[in-house]
Design an enzyme around this catalytic site. Sequence first.
Site, PDB file in Angstrom:
ATOM      1  N   TYR A  33      54.547  21.128  45.731  1.00  0.00           N
ATOM      2  CA  TYR A  33      53.524  21.287  44.694  1.00  0.00           C
ATOM      3  C   TYR A  33      53.594  20.169  43.673  1.00  0.00           C
ATOM      4  CZ  TYR A  33      56.791  22.951  41.045  1.00  0.00           C
ATOM      5  OH  TYR A  33      57.778  23.041  40.108  1.00  0.00           O
ATOM      6  N   LYS A 146      59.675  18.243  45.353  1.00  0.00           N
ATOM      7  CA  LYS A 146      59.103  19.273  44.474  1.00  0.00           C
ATOM      8  C   LYS A 146      58.611  20.436  45.327  1.00  0.00           C
ATOM      9  CE  LYS A 146      56.316  19.396  40.206  1.00  0.00           C
ATOM     10  NZ  LYS A 146      57.269  20.107  39.384  1.00  0.00           N
ATOM     11  N   GLU A 179      69.212  18.925  34.137  1.00  0.00           N
ATOM     12  CA  GLU A 179      67.840  18.977  33.591  1.00  0.00           C
ATOM     13  C   GLU A 179      67.521  20.410  33.171  1.00  0.00           C
ATOM     14  OE1 GLU A 179      64.901  18.093  36.657  1.00  0.00           O
ATOM     15  OE2 GLU A 179      66.103  19.109  38.191  1.00  0.00           O
ATOM     16  N   LEU A 203      64.684  16.521  39.624  1.00  0.00           N
ATOM     17  CA  LEU A 203      63.323  16.089  39.912  1.00  0.00           C
ATOM     18  C   LEU A 203      63.017  14.963  38.919  1.00  0.00           C
ATOM     19  CD1 LEU A 203      60.707  16.882  41.571  1.00  0.00           C
ATOM     20  CD2 LEU A 203      59.885  17.588  39.335  1.00  0.00           C
TER      21      LEU A 203
HETATM   22  N1  PDD Z   1      57.816  21.158  36.504  1.00  0.00           N
HETATM   23  N2  PDD Z   1      62.403  18.972  36.467  1.00  0.00           N
HETATM   24  C1  PDD Z   1      61.962  20.110  37.023  1.00  0.00           C
HETATM   25  C2  PDD Z   1      62.938  21.002  37.699  1.00  0.00           C
HETATM   26  C3  PDD Z   1      60.603  20.452  36.962  1.00  0.00           C
HETATM   27  O1  PDD Z   1      60.170  21.580  37.544  1.00  0.00           O
HETATM   28  C4  PDD Z   1      59.697  19.592  36.288  1.00  0.00           C
HETATM   29  C5  PDD Z   1      58.231  19.868  36.202  1.00  0.00           C
HETATM   30  C6  PDD Z   1      60.207  18.423  35.688  1.00  0.00           C
HETATM   31  C7  PDD Z   1      59.340  17.459  34.947  1.00  0.00           C
HETATM   32  O2  PDD Z   1      58.467  16.776  35.791  1.00  0.00           O
HETATM   33  P1  PDD Z   1      57.067  16.232  35.296  1.00  0.00           P
HETATM   34  O3  PDD Z   1      57.332  15.400  34.079  1.00  0.00           O
HETATM   35  O4  PDD Z   1      56.571  15.418  36.423  1.00  0.00           O
HETATM   36  O5  PDD Z   1      56.210  17.417  34.984  1.00  0.00           O
HETATM   37  C8  PDD Z   1      61.561  18.137  35.821  1.00  0.00           C
HETATM   38  C9  PDD Z   1      56.430  21.535  36.476  1.00  0.00           C
HETATM   39  C10 PDD Z   1      55.734  21.215  35.209  1.00  0.00           C
HETATM   40  C11 PDD Z   1      56.300  22.992  36.859  1.00  0.00           C
HETATM   41  O6  PDD Z   1      57.165  23.475  37.575  1.00  0.00           O
HETATM   42  O7  PDD Z   1      55.318  23.629  36.486  1.00  0.00           O
END
Ligand code: PDD
Length: 283
Positions: A33, A146, A179, A203
């Site tokens: 996703y 992801k 994170e 991620l």
């Molecule tokens: N999640 N680390 C994890 C585990 C995440 O699930 C996300 C983002 C990020 C940040 O990634 P980005 O800057 O590309 O949004 C880091 C999304 C927002 C979610 O699960 O809805």
Amino acid sequence: MPELAFLNGNIMPIEEARVPVEDRGYQFGDAVYEYVAGYKGRLFALEQHLDRLEHSLRALDFPIVSRDQVRRAVIETFKQSGIERAGVYLQISRGVAPRNHAFPAHSQPQIVVTVRHAHETPPEHLQKGIRVVTVTDIRWGRCDIKTVQLLANVLAKQKALESGVEDAIFISNEGVVREGTASNLFIRCADHLLTHPATPQILAGITRSVLIEICGEQGIQVHQQFFDRNTLLSADEVFLTGTSTEVLPVIAIDGRKIADGQPGPTTLNLRRELEKRANQNDV
Ligand code: PDD
């Protein structure tokens, strides 16, 4: 403005979208996703999200999915919704097939997009910062993909809420700070920032890379290196970054104040800079 879903080439009200019970995303978590933010009717950093999506699809040996088709589905659903400040969720599963662990011989990846009003961070969290707890990172070894397999993240977030705080930070068994549950983590130590390197253990967020770019322009050094809980607790500032999180100050960890317990100047400055970019951008 209607909240919409795209499924099998059709756009419909979100409540009407139905996925078959044998979708592999549903049975095996065999799906990837992205979550993209819409600001003022434009999608922020869509191409970077599509790049990461391709990385996820390749890493899991998915059948070829056309980038143009995905881009069109996302943009069309977003535009039709008319929602200017949106959260656009895109999920691609390996498809629908009788339950069997091995990849199906012929499966058609199933693309789903939903467009909803964005969940904006409560203003008091932005102004005062949030408190977090640390949890042991029990996730698998490919957090750079992801996937929708987010149970460890779900449990960590729930634990945070039950502990009376807003979020949780993963720390590995060896003591490395990774994170947040849906965000990356930065700390400021004197004049530079530290964040976990882009390894398979996290991620690598799109927001993280935009922030690193902004820091480059502003002459703020960012070191991508491992650090431990003591370094985290003694930082001058701590903040989370993510598509829905944006830049969010963290003011206490496991009940201990970070610095003076107020959002720090670098965090607030970077938050403003990110906001500027998000409101200028893209498709
Ligand atoms: N999640 N680390 C994890 C585990 C995440 O699930 C996300 C983002 C990020 C940040 O990634 P980005 O800057 O590309 O949004 C880091 C999304 C927002 C979610 O699960 O809805």
